[in-house]
Scaffold this active site. Structure first.
Site, PDB file in Angstrom:
ATOM      1  N   GLN A   1       0.817  -1.210   0.000  1.00  0.00           N
ATOM      2  CA  GLN A   1       0.000   0.000   0.000  1.00  0.00           C
ATOM      3  C   GLN A   1       0.857   1.268   0.000  1.00  0.00           C
ATOM      4  O   GLN A   1       1.783   1.394   0.789  1.00  0.00           O
ATOM      5  CB  GLN A   1      -0.901   0.022   1.237  1.00  0.00           C
ATOM      6  CG  GLN A   1      -1.795   1.249   1.289  1.00  0.00           C
ATOM      7  CD  GLN A   1      -2.982   1.048   2.202  1.00  0.00           C
ATOM      8  OE1 GLN A   1      -2.864   1.134   3.423  1.00  0.00           O
ATOM      9  NE2 GLN A   1      -4.131   0.746   1.630  1.00  0.00           N
TER      10      GLN A   1
ATOM     11  N   HIS B   1       0.407   5.138   0.643  1.00  0.00           N
ATOM     12  CA  HIS B   1      -0.533   6.100   1.227  1.00  0.00           C
ATOM     13  C   HIS B   1      -0.473   7.380   0.401  1.00  0.00           C
ATOM     14  O   HIS B   1       0.625   7.860   0.087  1.00  0.00           O
ATOM     15  CB  HIS B   1      -0.139   6.382   2.686  1.00  0.00           C
ATOM     16  CG  HIS B   1      -1.210   7.067   3.466  1.00  0.00           C
ATOM     17  ND1 HIS B   1      -1.560   8.376   3.244  1.00  0.00           N
ATOM     18  CD2 HIS B   1      -2.025   6.622   4.458  1.00  0.00           C
ATOM     19  CE1 HIS B   1      -2.547   8.707   4.078  1.00  0.00           C
ATOM     20  NE2 HIS B   1      -2.839   7.663   4.817  1.00  0.00           N
TER      21      HIS B   1
ATOM     22  N   LEU C   1       3.839  10.622   7.571  1.00  0.00           N
ATOM     23  CA  LEU C   1       2.431  10.400   7.240  1.00  0.00           C
ATOM     24  C   LEU C   1       1.557  11.586   7.639  1.00  0.00           C
ATOM     25  O   LEU C   1       1.633  12.078   8.754  1.00  0.00           O
ATOM     26  CB  LEU C   1       1.949   9.138   7.978  1.00  0.00           C
ATOM     27  CG  LEU C   1       0.467   8.800   7.880  1.00  0.00           C
ATOM     28  CD1 LEU C   1       0.091   8.416   6.461  1.00  0.00           C
ATOM     29  CD2 LEU C   1       0.124   7.672   8.843  1.00  0.00           C
TER      30      LEU C   1
ATOM     31  N   GLU D   1      -5.086  10.086   6.809  1.00  0.00           N
ATOM     32  CA  GLU D   1      -6.316  10.118   6.027  1.00  0.00           C
ATOM     33  C   GLU D   1      -7.433  10.826   6.805  1.00  0.00           C
ATOM     34  O   GLU D   1      -8.400  11.304   6.219  1.00  0.00           O
ATOM     35  CB  GLU D   1      -6.712   8.665   5.732  1.00  0.00           C
ATOM     36  CG  GLU D   1      -7.834   8.493   4.770  1.00  0.00           C
ATOM     37  CD  GLU D   1      -7.955   7.033   4.315  1.00  0.00           C
ATOM     38  OE1 GLU D   1      -6.925   6.418   3.991  1.00  0.00           O
ATOM     39  OE2 GLU D   1      -9.073   6.519   4.308  1.00  0.00           O
TER      40      GLU D   1
ATOM     41  N   ARG E   1      -5.839  -2.491   1.581  1.00  0.00           N
ATOM     42  CA  ARG E   1      -6.445  -2.323   2.898  1.00  0.00           C
ATOM     43  C   ARG E   1      -7.165  -0.987   2.998  1.00  0.00           C
ATOM     44  O   ARG E   1      -6.663   0.023   2.500  1.00  0.00           O
ATOM     45  CB  ARG E   1      -5.357  -2.378   3.977  1.00  0.00           C
ATOM     46  CG  ARG E   1      -5.884  -2.137   5.376  1.00  0.00           C
ATOM     47  CD  ARG E   1      -4.803  -2.320   6.423  1.00  0.00           C
ATOM     48  NE  ARG E   1      -3.760  -1.302   6.377  1.00  0.00           N
ATOM     49  CZ  ARG E   1      -3.864  -0.077   6.885  1.00  0.00           C
ATOM     50  NH1 ARG E   1      -4.991   0.329   7.442  1.00  0.00           N
ATOM     51  NH2 ARG E   1      -2.852   0.768   6.812  1.00  0.00           N
TER      52      ARG E   1
END
Lengths: 566, 235
Positions: free
Chosen positions: A231, A233, A243, A246, A380
């Site tokens: 994945q 992001h 990060l 989300e 995911r």
């Protein structure tokens, strides 16, 4: 009892490992449970999870809805029996954490609050501001201190798993504190070592995420499952890869291109910023390729706009995002745009386990990101990984405890342990001269980034497989630059690199053989999903030569694969 | 690219000697001190030991003393500090090697303050406790501790007597004392009233100054003193 014998050995002290240890320890005070981690448990990478944990706890939600969102998000590669089990157990794990003190955000009535997340059809993401993983990890760790039958081996680096006649016997570990090499005997063990983001150049993962547990299992013949599904992001800070949750979009943030357009209207019109991560990451790559990105010193990027949310909401719901943006890019999202681009984030694949988290080796279990049950399939959904750690961590703890109660220790041939000791001390530590791990590490990261990234094709994947093979050859010439015994982080980096090379091999080969596009695995030469041939999990086995690939059919209970459209 | 000098206080545990090493480190406007240390490790000196992981001020691994100030090096830009940069291991802890210190004593203190919810009986898993947002606000700061140990390195009381429970563990004691789900108030106040607990704090307040996460241990400790005193007066 021998000081170094434990009924259950948990490798890794993050969310899955701690939850597993607590579950096993609470089964009986007579069970001795060890947590063996290369870091203090509260340093584990769970700490960096931000957005939240999904569970159907509200009246407008139900298990089928959560299950179908997850299965559709997975591009129909998730095992549906696993997903059904997962969604049913997730709410009680969330409540359990609440009983243990986790400070979940509350609504005005004092009930647990939920927020929107990508690919979810209702608000179902339970959160603690935008530092959910941090609160969850510390709650678990502090709760674990209550159990006198949990013994911790902090800063012990696990170098191998000892198996005889397909039965788990114990592990070997290096104590960083004094450089001593130990054999820890166990009746059962749980691999809970998290992901392997460090094999990529641009990743949200911490330095410790080197895929140790995946490689440990792979080396003893346990297959890794669905490793090609990596994945990316959509929203990470350029340069560092830090990060940006989300949750920023869940709370209403926009993604903008250099024309200040919400470009997702051309990709996921019904979901917009709340589309699934695989599709949004590809959309960003495409916008940048079309020349619609902003120019930056770390390459092109798009912008995350939170300005319209206002300072009060940002402070209440996204305080860490604000802090991170201010500290690392000098931007206050209250009145400026945050630069973001996709970065490696999570492995859908991992150690092949069944619904009880059992690997094919008797007494060996795996849970969390290191494992693949699979509930995540080809992609995911955000906020499913924390509850996955809790649900399957608990299941693994229960089953490992049961196994330990029903079985005795097995007899170990000590030669096998001496072979491992020699590998570390004679081959790596004492070798006079050789190359530095950094030389190989950065080449590996470049290769994976460029050739096994968001968009893939046959030619580059083949090149990646060759390059990883070459780097593995080079690795034979690595030697320690620090020859001392106490807290030698040079030897740790070498052992980690060795694991990373194995994981990278598994990822590259699995990706090469899957000639279709599904979820996060996008092949420009095979852009369509091909259910006829590939509605199946990849299993990759380590052999003396090239990795061997096999497939396992997906378990479908009640949702037939359909076109995945948002 | 500009370059600066890192002067690092080293410790060789096998010989039992302290020494310093100097390194030239190139940097840009967004290079952190941690990136500088990784550069040294990768390209200049593989014998240098230090801890790090998340590089986003969450895991609490990379606490060190930078120019005499306890600092998380992952969140500190080279550009923002005085140069050359003088880096030492965290004060007040035994040194294992170079910039790596032994913090086991804190783990013992954490266990000592009973860092978990205590109830007569746990509720069933189909029932959540009601916690009002304003009740949650009471523990907002005290539950934000990442155990980075900067506060212990800055605390002169802990520096002179390691029996002191210390800032982070006391903040965590305060956090559980104020959690509406907890039922061990008197047990916790007893811990707060001990000789090596809140009263030992001399209100220097450096713990709060150095905290990278906005925890205010100094305030929490003074509150614990008041709570303990009132409790002792009226019981």
């Amino acid at each position: 009892m021998d000081k170094y014998s434990h009924d259950v050995i948990v490798i890794g002290g993050g969310a899955a490992g701690l939850r597993a240890a607590i579950e096993a320890a609470s089964k009986s005070p007579k069970l001795s449970v060890a947590i063996v981690s290369k870091v203090y448990p509260m340093r584990s990478h769970t700490v960096s999870a931000e957005g939240g944990a999904a569970a159907a706890i509200k009246p407008d939600d139900n298990f089928d809805l959560h299950a179908y969102d997850t299965i559709k998000g997975s591009d129909f590669l998730a095992d549906q029996d696993a997903v059904e089990l997962f969604v049913r157990l997730a709410p009680r794990e969330i409540i359990r954490l609440e009983h243990w003190g986790c400070p979940w955000n509350r609504d005005q009535e004092g009930k647990i609050d939920v927020r929107w997340f990508g690919g979810m059809s209702v608000k179902r993401t339970i959160h603690a501001a935008d530092k959910t993983g941090f609160y969850l990890l510390h709650t678990l760790f502090q709760t674990s201190l209550k159990y006198d039958n949990i013994v911790r081996y902090d800063e012990y680096f696990v170098t191998s798993i000892i198996v005889e006649n397909n039965r788990f016997c114990g592990i070997t570990a290096l104590s960083l504190r004094d450089g001593a090499f130990h054999f820890l005997k166990g009746k059962a063990a749980i691999i809970a070592t998290g992901g392997a983001g460090q094999i990529y150049k641009f990743t949200t993962n911490g330095a410790i995420n080197t895929g140790d547990g995946m490689a440990l299992a792979y080396r003893i013949g346990v297959p890794l499952k669905d490793m090609e599904f990596v994945q990316f992001h959509p929203t990470c800070l350029p340069g560092s890869g830090i990060l940006i949750s989300e949750a920023a979009r869940g709370e209403g943030g926009y993604l903008l291109n250099n024309k200040y357009e919400r470009f997702l209207k051309n990709y996921v019109p019904t979901k917009m910023e709340l589309g699934p991560r695989d599709i949004i990451s590809r959309a960003i790559v495409n916008e940048i390729r079309l020349g619609n990105g902003f120019k930056g010193k770390h390459g092109d990027y798009v912008a995350l706009d939170l300005r319209h949310l206002g300072e009060e909401k940002i402070e209440e719901k996204l305080p860490q995002i604000r802090e991170l943006a201010k500290t690392f890019v000098g931007i206050d999202p209250v009145n400026e745009l945050i630069p973001v681009r996709p970065g490696q984030h999570y492995f859908m694949g991992g150690v092949h386990v069944d619904l009880n988290t059992s690997t094919p080796v008797a007494g060996l279990f795996a849970a969390g990101e290191a494992s693949c049950v699979s509930i995540n399939g080809a992609n995911r959904l955000g906020s499913n990984s924390l509850p996955e750690c809790l649900v399957f961590g608990a299941i693994s703890g229960e089953h490992a405890a049961k196994f330990a109660i029903e079985h005795d220790y097995c007899n170990v041939a000590y030669e096998n342990i001496q072979i491992e000791e020699k590998r570390i001390f004679d081959q790596l530590l004492k070798k006079e001269s050789g190359i530095a791990p950094a030389e190989i590490k950065y080449k590996l990261k470049e290769t994976m980034e460029e050739k096994v990234g968001i968009l893939r094709n046959e030619k580059e994947l083949l090149e990646a497989c060759r390059e990883v093979e070459k780097l593995k050859e080079m690795f034979k010439n690595v030697s320690a630059g620090d020859k001392t015994m106490i807290f030698n982080t040079d030897i740790v980096e070498i052992l980690e690199l060795d694991f990373m090379l194995d994981v990278a091999e598994a990822v590259a080969y699995s990706a090469l053989y899957r000639k279709e596009s599904r979820g996060a695995h996008y092949r420009t030469d095979y852009p369509e999903r091909n259910d006829k041939e590939y509605l199946a999990h990849t299993l990759v086995y380590k052999t003396r030569e090239k990795p061997q690939i096999d497939y396992l059919p997906v378990k479908i209970t009640k949702w037939q694969p359909a076109e995945r459209k948002y | 690219m500009p370059e600066t000098t890192f002067i690092i206080k080293r410790y060789n545990p096998e010989k039992g000697v302290f020494y310093t090493s100097e390194y030239k480190v190139p940097y840009e406007s967004d290079t952190t001190i941690l990136s500088g240390l990784i550069y040294i490790k990768d390209y200049l000196d593989r014998t240098l030991s230090f801890r790090y992981s998340c590089r986003m001020a969450s895991c609490g691994s990379c606490g060190m003393v930078v120019n005499k100030k306890p600092t998380l090096v992952c969140r500190t830009l080279i550009e923002s500090v005085k140069k050359p940069i003088y880096i030492e291991p965290l004060y007040n802890f035994p040194i294992i090697k170079d910039l790596v210190v032994d913090i086991d004593i804190f783990l013992d203190k954490l266990k000592f303050v009973k860092s978990y919810i205590i109830r007569e009986k746990e509720e069933d898993l189909d029932k959540e406790y009601i916690v009002k947002p304003e009740q949650l606000d009471l523990i907002k700061h005290s539950s934000s501790c990442i155990n980075c140990m900067l506060c212990y390195a800055a605390c002169p009381v802990f520096g002179s007597d390691e029996e002191f429970i210390g800032p982070a563990a006391l903040a965590i004691l305060y956090r559980y004392l104020h959690d509406p789900r907890d039922q061990a108030k008197s047990e916790r106040i007893k811990i707060a009233s001990l000789k090596n607990s809140a009263y030992m704090c001399s209100m220097v307040g450096q713990c709060t100054v150095v905290c990278p996460k906005g925890v205010d241990p100094s305030f929490h400790i003074q509150r614990l003193k008041v709570i303990s005193t009132l409790n002792n007066l009226f019981s």
